[in-house]
Every structure is written in C-alpha cells, then in structure tokens.
Motif scaffolding. Structure first.
Motif, mmCIF file in Angstrom:
data_model
loop_
_atom_site.group_PDB
_atom_site.id
_atom_site.type_symbol
_atom_site.label_atom_id
_atom_site.label_comp_id
_atom_site.label_asym_id
_atom_site.label_seq_id
_atom_site.Cartn_x
_atom_site.Cartn_y
_atom_site.Cartn_z
ATOM 1 N N ALA A 52 0.824 -1.207 0.000
ATOM 2 C CA ALA A 52 0.000 0.000 0.000
ATOM 3 C C ALA A 52 0.859 1.258 0.000
ATOM 4 C CB ALA A 52 -0.909 0.010 1.228
ATOM 5 N N MET A 53 0.433 2.218 -0.790
ATOM 6 C CA MET A 53 1.006 3.562 -0.750
ATOM 7 C C MET A 53 -0.005 4.427 -0.004
ATOM 8 S SD MET A 53 2.153 6.106 -3.820
ATOM 9 C CE MET A 53 3.829 5.475 -3.907
ATOM 10 N N ASN A 54 0.495 5.172 0.975
ATOM 11 C CA ASN A 54 -0.361 6.034 1.787
ATOM 12 C C ASN A 54 0.025 7.492 1.544
ATOM 13 O OD1 ASN A 54 -1.692 3.843 3.447
ATOM 14 N ND2 ASN A 54 0.460 3.428 3.841
ATOM 15 N N PRO A 55 -0.549 8.108 0.486
ATOM 16 C CA PRO A 55 -0.211 9.493 0.196
ATOM 17 C C PRO A 55 -0.899 10.432 1.187
ATOM 18 C CG PRO A 55 -1.648 8.574 -1.511
ATOM 19 C CD PRO A 55 -1.437 7.515 -0.484
ATOM 20 N N PRO A 56 -0.392 11.658 1.303
ATOM 21 C CA PRO A 56 -1.027 12.612 2.215
ATOM 22 C C PRO A 56 -2.475 12.903 1.811
ATOM 23 C CG PRO A 56 1.047 13.484 1.335
ATOM 24 C CD PRO A 56 0.752 12.224 0.609
ATOM 25 N N PHE A 57 -3.339 12.949 2.792
ATOM 26 C CA PHE A 57 -4.745 13.353 2.613
ATOM 27 C C PHE A 57 -5.554 12.428 1.712
ATOM 28 C CE2 PHE A 57 -2.082 17.297 2.718
ATOM 29 C CZ PHE A 57 -2.268 17.564 4.069
ATOM 30 N N GLU A 58 -5.109 11.196 1.518
ATOM 31 C CA GLU A 58 -5.828 10.280 0.634
ATOM 32 C C GLU A 58 -5.941 8.907 1.284
ATOM 33 O OE1 GLU A 58 -5.642 10.480 -3.362
ATOM 34 O OE2 GLU A 58 -4.613 12.404 -3.478
ATOM 35 N N SER A 59 -6.868 8.103 0.797
ATOM 36 C CA SER A 59 -6.994 6.723 1.244
ATOM 37 C C SER A 59 -5.818 5.925 0.690
ATOM 38 C CB SER A 59 -8.296 6.112 0.723
ATOM 39 O OG SER A 59 -9.396 6.824 1.219
ATOM 40 N N PRO A 60 -5.473 4.807 1.346
ATOM 41 C CA PRO A 60 -4.374 3.981 0.829
ATOM 42 C C PRO A 60 -4.657 3.492 -0.593
ATOM 43 C CG PRO A 60 -4.951 3.332 3.062
ATOM 44 C CD PRO A 60 -6.006 4.305 2.610
ATOM 45 N N ILE A 61 -3.595 3.448 -1.381
ATOM 46 C CA ILE A 61 -3.647 2.905 -2.733
ATOM 47 C C ILE A 61 -2.997 1.526 -2.629
ATOM 48 C CG2 ILE A 61 -3.065 3.317 -5.156
ATOM 49 C CD1 ILE A 61 -4.557 5.698 -3.726
ATOM 50 N N VAL A 62 -3.743 0.454 -2.947
ATOM 51 C CA VAL A 62 -3.269 -0.903 -2.682
ATOM 52 C C VAL A 62 -3.042 -1.667 -3.980
ATOM 53 C CG1 VAL A 62 -3.783 -3.088 -1.515
ATOM 54 C CG2 VAL A 62 -4.491 -0.923 -0.474
ATOM 55 N N GLY A 63 -1.860 -2.304 -4.055
ATOM 56 C CA GLY A 63 -1.513 -3.155 -5.189
ATOM 57 C C GLY A 63 -0.745 -2.398 -6.259
ATOM 58 N N PRO A 64 0.204 -3.078 -6.896
ATOM 59 C CA PRO A 64 1.050 -2.422 -7.898
ATOM 60 C C PRO A 64 0.284 -1.753 -9.040
ATOM 61 C CG PRO A 64 2.014 -4.510 -7.262
ATOM 62 C CD PRO A 64 0.652 -4.450 -6.620
ATOM 63 N N ASP A 65 -0.771 -2.368 -9.553
ATOM 64 C CA ASP A 65 -1.507 -1.763 -10.668
ATOM 65 C C ASP A 65 -2.155 -0.453 -10.250
ATOM 66 O OD1 ASP A 65 -0.766 -3.844 -12.342
ATOM 67 O OD2 ASP A 65 -2.648 -4.942 -12.076
ATOM 68 N N ALA A 66 -2.798 -0.462 -9.081
ATOM 69 C CA ALA A 66 -3.455 0.753 -8.581
ATOM 70 C C ALA A 66 -2.420 1.833 -8.265
ATOM 71 C CB ALA A 66 -4.298 0.428 -7.346
ATOM 72 N N ILE A 67 -1.278 1.430 -7.721
ATOM 73 C CA ILE A 67 -0.220 2.393 -7.398
ATOM 74 C C ILE A 67 0.322 3.028 -8.675
ATOM 75 C CG2 ILE A 67 2.130 2.609 -6.468
ATOM 76 C CD1 ILE A 67 1.232 0.458 -4.343
ATOM 77 N N ALA A 68 0.571 2.224 -9.693
ATOM 78 C CA ALA A 68 1.070 2.763 -10.965
ATOM 79 C C ALA A 68 0.066 3.753 -11.558
ATOM 80 C CB ALA A 68 1.359 1.630 -11.952
ATOM 81 N N SER A 69 -1.202 3.415 -11.555
ATOM 82 C CA SER A 69 -2.231 4.312 -12.089
ATOM 83 C C SER A 69 -2.283 5.609 -11.291
ATOM 84 C CB SER A 69 -3.607 3.636 -12.052
ATOM 85 O OG SER A 69 -3.630 2.544 -12.929
ATOM 86 N N TYR A 70 -2.222 5.495 -9.986
ATOM 87 C CA TYR A 70 -2.248 6.686 -9.126
ATOM 88 C C TYR A 70 -1.049 7.591 -9.429
ATOM 89 C CZ TYR A 70 -1.874 9.657 -5.044
ATOM 90 O OH TYR A 70 -1.744 10.740 -4.223
ATOM 91 N N LEU A 71 0.136 7.005 -9.492
ATOM 92 C CA LEU A 71 1.339 7.806 -9.733
ATOM 93 C C LEU A 71 1.300 8.488 -11.091
ATOM 94 C CD1 LEU A 71 4.056 5.463 -8.191
ATOM 95 C CD2 LEU A 71 3.140 7.598 -7.225
ATOM 96 N N LYS A 72 0.817 7.778 -12.106
ATOM 97 C CA LYS A 72 0.711 8.384 -13.440
ATOM 98 C C LYS A 72 -0.206 9.603 -13.417
ATOM 99 C CE LYS A 72 1.540 4.099 -15.916
ATOM 100 N NZ LYS A 72 0.919 3.003 -16.669
ATOM 101 N N ALA A 73 -1.264 9.535 -12.605
ATOM 102 C CA ALA A 73 -2.229 10.633 -12.541
ATOM 103 C C ALA A 73 -1.771 11.767 -11.623
ATOM 104 C CB ALA A 73 -3.579 10.098 -12.052
ATOM 105 N N GLU A 74 -1.028 11.441 -10.569
ATOM 106 C CA GLU A 74 -0.765 12.429 -9.520
ATOM 107 C C GLU A 74 0.682 12.877 -9.369
ATOM 108 O OE1 GLU A 74 -3.208 13.873 -7.889
ATOM 109 O OE2 GLU A 74 -4.752 12.579 -8.767
ATOM 110 N N ALA A 75 1.647 12.132 -9.889
ATOM 111 C CA ALA A 75 3.056 12.427 -9.574
ATOM 112 C C ALA A 75 3.879 12.901 -10.767
ATOM 113 C CB ALA A 75 3.702 11.200 -8.933
ATOM 114 N N GLN A 76 3.233 13.239 -11.852
ATOM 115 C CA GLN A 76 3.971 13.719 -13.027
ATOM 116 C C GLN A 76 4.746 14.990 -12.667
ATOM 117 O OE1 GLN A 76 4.299 12.239 -15.969
ATOM 118 N NE2 GLN A 76 2.811 10.626 -15.611
ATOM 119 N N GLY A 77 6.018 15.015 -13.017
ATOM 120 C CA GLY A 77 6.819 16.206 -12.805
ATOM 121 C C GLY A 77 7.361 16.393 -11.399
ATOM 122 N N PHE A 78 7.130 15.423 -10.520
ATOM 123 C CA PHE A 78 7.658 15.518 -9.158
ATOM 124 C C PHE A 78 9.143 15.179 -9.168
ATOM 125 C CE2 PHE A 78 3.784 14.825 -6.189
ATOM 126 C CZ PHE A 78 3.026 15.698 -6.932
#
Length: 143
Positions: A52-78
């Motif tokens: 699980a990835m536990n980003p600030p102010f968000e519910s946990p993102i669980v599993g590699p597929d969900a984490i990859a999708s989350y990062l693609k949407a939220e972490a571009q340019g970090f």
C-alpha cells in the motif's frame, strides 16, 4: 523473489546515482530513482502484491496496478530529493526505513518524510508519505 524479479528485463538494479545519507537500502533507493525518472510502472513493481502507498490526505492505494495508475495521474513532474534515512529491523523481521527530504512539484516545494515497511523479500508492503509543513504553509499551497 528478489528485487530484480520485480523489474522489467531491460532494467537493472542501479543505486549508483542516488545517495541518501545513512541509508543503503537498494529497494528504497530504487523507489526514488524510478519516481524521479517518471518510471511509475517500475516504482509500483517494487511493492508487494498487497502493498500500500499512503499518500497525504488520501486513502491507501493498494496493489502495484493501482499504485502505478495513481502515480501516473498524480506524480507527473515531481522531483524527490531524499536527504537522510535510517533503517531498522522490526520484531516481525520486516524492515522499517525512514527517509526525510523534499519534493518539488510543478507548483511548489515542500519538506516530506517517507516511512517504508519492507518485507523479508525486500518488497515494499507500506509507503507512507507525510508532508512536513505548518498548517499555515499547507493553507498557502491552496492559493
């Protein structure tokens, strides 16, 4: 399963570019390297199947597929700039790794701490990201 088993065949485990004072944990170094390269599939592959990835102010993102999708949407340019870290073995044979540093987003920079829990196979079972800012600093980010 080793760290190399989680990486695409064209990638190798490289930790020569990134240095974190007080820390030499390959999977954590790889996390920062892949995040900074926007290789979010490779970042997600570092997590256990139920990790699980536990980003600030968000519910946990669980599993590699969900984490990859989350990062693609939220972490571009970090750009993640870890400064120092410490690792310790827990009673259940997992390893806890604490890292402090800074994240530069396209809009702002902020001090951050990361808390990773690694299983004995060196997969990330939990990554918790905390913003290190005062309430006023956080409010200013909304403007």
């Amino acid at each position: 399963m080793t760290l190399a088993d989680n990486l695409p065949a064209t990638e190798s485990v490289s930790t020569t570019e990134l240095k974190i004072e007080g820390l030499n944990e390959p999977v954590v170094l790889r996390y920062f390297e892949t995040m900074n390269a926007s290789e979010f599939e490779a970042t997600a592959a570092l997590f256990a199947e139920d990790g699980a990835m536990n980003p600030p102010f968000e519910s946990p993102i669980v599993g590699p597929d969900a984490i990859a999708s989350y990062l693609k949407a939220e972490a571009q340019g970090f750009i993640l700039s870890p400064r120092q870290g410490i690792a310790e073995t827990l009673e259940d044979t997992n390893t806890q790794v604490q890292v402090s540093g800074k994240v530069q987003t396209p809009v702002f920079g902020i001090n951050v701490s990361w808390l990773f829990i690694l299983n004995p196979e060196r997969q990330i079972i939990s990554a918790t990201i905390k913003l290190l800012a005062s309430p006023q600093e956080l409010l200013n980010l909304r403007r």
